[in-house]
Scaffold this motif. Structure first.
Motif, PDB file in Angstrom:
ATOM      1  N   ARG A  85       0.830  -1.207   0.000  1.00  0.00           N
ATOM      2  CA  ARG A  85       0.000   0.000   0.000  1.00  0.00           C
ATOM      3  C   ARG A  85       0.867   1.261   0.000  1.00  0.00           C
ATOM      4  O   ARG A  85       0.553   2.246  -0.672  1.00  0.00           O
ATOM      5  CB  ARG A  85      -0.926  -0.011   1.221  1.00  0.00           C
ATOM      6  N   LEU A  86       1.947   1.242   0.748  1.00  0.00           N
ATOM      7  CA  LEU A  86       2.833   2.402   0.793  1.00  0.00           C
ATOM      8  C   LEU A  86       3.553   2.598  -0.536  1.00  0.00           C
ATOM      9  O   LEU A  86       3.780   3.735  -0.970  1.00  0.00           O
ATOM     10  CB  LEU A  86       3.838   2.250   1.937  1.00  0.00           C
ATOM     11  N   GLU A  87       3.933   1.518  -1.175  1.00  0.00           N
ATOM     12  CA  GLU A  87       4.568   1.623  -2.498  1.00  0.00           C
ATOM     13  C   GLU A  87       3.640   2.331  -3.475  1.00  0.00           C
ATOM     14  O   GLU A  87       4.072   3.192  -4.255  1.00  0.00           O
ATOM     15  CB  GLU A  87       4.914   0.229  -3.023  1.00  0.00           C
ATOM     16  N   LYS A  88       2.359   2.005  -3.425  1.00  0.00           N
ATOM     17  CA  LYS A  88       1.399   2.651  -4.315  1.00  0.00           C
ATOM     18  C   LYS A  88       1.253   4.136  -3.997  1.00  0.00           C
ATOM     19  O   LYS A  88       0.854   4.916  -4.863  1.00  0.00           O
ATOM     20  CB  LYS A  88       0.043   1.949  -4.216  1.00  0.00           C
ATOM     21  N   ALA A  89       1.576   4.510  -2.756  1.00  0.00           N
ATOM     22  CA  ALA A  89       1.515   5.913  -2.355  1.00  0.00           C
ATOM     23  C   ALA A  89       2.839   6.630  -2.604  1.00  0.00           C
ATOM     24  O   ALA A  89       2.989   7.792  -2.187  1.00  0.00           O
ATOM     25  CB  ALA A  89       1.133   6.014  -0.886  1.00  0.00           C
TER      26      ALA A  89
ATOM     27  N   GLY B 165      10.683  12.660   0.724  1.00  0.00           N
ATOM     28  CA  GLY B 165       9.769  11.629   0.238  1.00  0.00           C
ATOM     29  C   GLY B 165       9.579  10.507   1.236  1.00  0.00           C
ATOM     30  O   GLY B 165      10.058  10.559   2.378  1.00  0.00           O
ATOM     31  N   GLY B 166       8.850   9.479   0.803  1.00  0.00           N
ATOM     32  CA  GLY B 166       8.485   8.369   1.665  1.00  0.00           C
ATOM     33  C   GLY B 166       9.442   7.204   1.558  1.00  0.00           C
ATOM     34  O   GLY B 166       9.822   6.791   0.472  1.00  0.00           O
TER      35      GLY B 166
ATOM     36  N   THR C 243      -1.275   2.791   8.373  1.00  0.00           N
ATOM     37  CA  THR C 243      -0.783   2.768   6.995  1.00  0.00           C
ATOM     38  C   THR C 243      -1.594   3.716   6.125  1.00  0.00           C
ATOM     39  O   THR C 243      -1.037   4.498   5.338  1.00  0.00           O
ATOM     40  CB  THR C 243      -0.855   1.341   6.433  1.00  0.00           C
ATOM     41  N   ALA C 244      -2.915   3.643   6.244  1.00  0.00           N
ATOM     42  CA  ALA C 244      -3.787   4.518   5.450  1.00  0.00           C
ATOM     43  C   ALA C 244      -3.552   5.984   5.797  1.00  0.00           C
ATOM     44  O   ALA C 244      -3.504   6.846   4.912  1.00  0.00           O
ATOM     45  CB  ALA C 244      -5.251   4.137   5.673  1.00  0.00           C
ATOM     46  N   ALA C 245      -3.389   6.282   7.089  1.00  0.00           N
ATOM     47  CA  ALA C 245      -3.181   7.664   7.514  1.00  0.00           C
ATOM     48  C   ALA C 245      -1.856   8.202   6.990  1.00  0.00           C
ATOM     49  O   ALA C 245      -1.785   9.337   6.485  1.00  0.00           O
ATOM     50  CB  ALA C 245      -3.226   7.749   9.039  1.00  0.00           C
ATOM     51  N   LEU C 246      -0.788   7.416   7.087  1.00  0.00           N
ATOM     52  CA  LEU C 246       0.514   7.874   6.609  1.00  0.00           C
ATOM     53  C   LEU C 246       0.496   8.104   5.104  1.00  0.00           C
ATOM     54  O   LEU C 246       1.026   9.112   4.614  1.00  0.00           O
ATOM     55  CB  LEU C 246       1.593   6.852   6.978  1.00  0.00           C
TER      56      LEU C 246
ATOM     57  N   GLY D 168       0.479  11.941   0.734  1.00  0.00           N
ATOM     58  CA  GLY D 168      -0.137  12.434  -0.495  1.00  0.00           C
ATOM     59  C   GLY D 168      -0.470  13.909  -0.418  1.00  0.00           C
ATOM     60  O   GLY D 168      -0.274  14.657  -1.385  1.00  0.00           O
ATOM     61  N   SER D 169      -0.957  14.357   0.739  1.00  0.00           N
ATOM     62  CA  SER D 169      -1.261  15.781   0.915  1.00  0.00           C
ATOM     63  C   SER D 169       0.003  16.624   0.874  1.00  0.00           C
ATOM     64  O   SER D 169       0.037  17.697   0.269  1.00  0.00           O
ATOM     65  CB  SER D 169      -1.982  16.001   2.246  1.00  0.00           C
TER      66      SER D 169
END
Length: 434
Positions: free
Chosen positions: A35-39, A55-56, A242-245, A250-251
């Motif tokens: 999921r993080l890779e997609k972000a 960056g992430g 994970t979703a929050a990060l 993204g923001s």
């Protein structure tokens, strides 16, 4: 003023998918990393030199994951905002010599991990999952996600007092699952799981395997206002973090300024004390934060300044008041399902929350427009604990214990309000943004 909510019931749908796909800590961190890779996040290896780029980034080690996002303009002394969680759940884990049995039954030798409600593992269809360690030093994830094993309960005809005197289970004698008929044969189970992975059994030199219920997560209730599923303690928090990060990163990538470096720290082995190289009592989080500071040209002084301003929300499931056992709860603190995340308080610091931490959490919930509740234990009962006090003591950072309220904690199948996962995720996102 609250910010627009990022997550809704679709988040809970995705949580159900995440739970079903994550029968072990190794699968959980692999799915979180995907999921993080997609972000836009990318993995960095601990054995490589790190660059001080923005960056992430994330580190994977066994069943643990540390992910962080360095925003534009971050100084070496910029503090961190950390969501802490754990990836492991109480279960049955395969022993080094797994092939056993008696009286014509083939069984799997298992050891009890953590503190499960043992009776919830009885008469339940179980799969087998984990990782195989190979001769070349690599690992292969394995998930036999179909009915393979079962721990059969003794019939009531042979245990006449079970419904009046209570069920008594010996972890060694009564919890070994059946998986077939015939005589036990050495190497049989590992040959089977190797074949399931398309491997030659001779290449498998080690394994970390565990049982899981194959019953999928589901909504229940008249209005589908509840959700039942496995491993919500604590993959509910891992998924929300994970979703929050990803959302906050993204923001920031779209131009939102971040005063902190947001972090997700998902540890293994919380249910057994956190004392491992992938547990919260190990050096992993501290090493990642220090290397991040140094990679951005920082010094020891910058590291000290960064940690002095850092705050961690230790997010773990907590107890909603149980309608059949209300006397076990504090008489004035009754967290309810779908009432929003809970703030956990214990004056003996079994939870790390203090008044200042309460203010940080309240501000995040207010900003997210999320209701919240408070939990304290009944004075006559011992209080549990989390990674919160460990994180606070090991790294000297302000830590606040929170989570989602559930019932049937440590059962093979737990229960929560269907709105609470996305309420928690919205609060975590507001906290990470500062």
């Amino acid at each position: 003023m609250s910010t627009p909510a990022r997550f809704d019931r679709g988040h809970t749908d995705d949580l159900m998918t995440f739970l079903a796909a994550s029968p072990t800590p190794y699968h959980a961190v692999a799915n979180a990393a995907e999921r993080l890779e997609k972000a836009g996040f990318r993995q960095v290896l601990e054995t490589d030199a790190w660059e001080g780029t923005t960056g992430g980034k994330y580190v994977l080690r066994g069943g643990a994951l540390i992910a962080w996002y360095v925003p534009e303009g971050a100084a070496p002394h910029t503090p961190f905002r950390i969501v802490g969680a754990h990836t492991d759940s109480p279960n049955l884990r395969v022993k080094p010599l797994p092939d056993t049995g008696a009286y014509g039954w083939r069984q799997v030798a298992v050891e009890v991990y953590g503190g499960p409600l043992l009776n919830t593992w009885l008469d339940r269809d179980l799969g087998l999952a984990g990782r195989l360690s190979l001769r070349d030093g690599t690992h292969r994830l394995i998930n036999v996600d179909r009915p393979l094993m079962r721990v059969p309960q003794l019939a009531v005809h042979l245990d006449r007092g079970v419904n009046t005197d209570g069920l008594k289970l010996n972890p060694q004698r009564h919890m070994q699952p059946i998986w077939g008929l015939g005589e036990a044969e050495e190497g049989d189970l590992i040959r089977f799981v190797a074949e399931e992975s398309g491997l030659d059994a001779s290449d498998v030199t080690g394994w970390d395997l565990m049982a899981h219920s194959v019953e999928p997560p589901a909504y229940l209730g008249r209005d589908r206002e509840l959700m039942a599923g496995p491993r919500m303690d604590n993959l509910l928090s891992v998924h929300a973090g994970t979703a929050a990060l990803a959302a906050v990163a993204g923001s920031a990538g779209s131009g939102t300024a971040l005063p902190y470096i947001p972090v997700l720290a998902a540890f293994d082995h919380e249910e057994s004390g956190s004392q491992s190289d992938t547990g919260a009592d190990g050096p992993l989080l501290g090493t990642v934060m220090e290397r991040s500071v140094l990679a951005r040209g920082g010094s020891y002084e910058d590291r000290a300044r960064a940690l002095a301003g850092t705050v961690c929300l230790s997010s773990d499931t907590g107890h909603a008041v149980h309608p059949n056992y209300a006397e076990r709860h504090d008489p004035t603190h009754h967290p309810r399902a779908n009432g929003g995340p809970i703030l956990k308080v214990n004056v003996n610091m079994r939870y790390a929350t203090d008044g200042g931490g309460r203010a940080v959490f309240a501000a995040a919930c207010e900003r997210a427009g999320v209701p919240w509740q408070t939990f304290v234990s009944n004075n006559s009962m011992p209080c549990g604990t989390t990674i919160g006090p460990i994180t606070a003591a090991r790294h000297g950072i302000k830590t606040v214990d929170i989570g989602a309220a559930i019932v049937s904690m440590h059962s093979a199948r737990e229960l929560c309000g269907a709105d609470d996962p996305f309420l928690l995720a919205n609060a975590l996102a507001a906290f990470l943004e500062g």
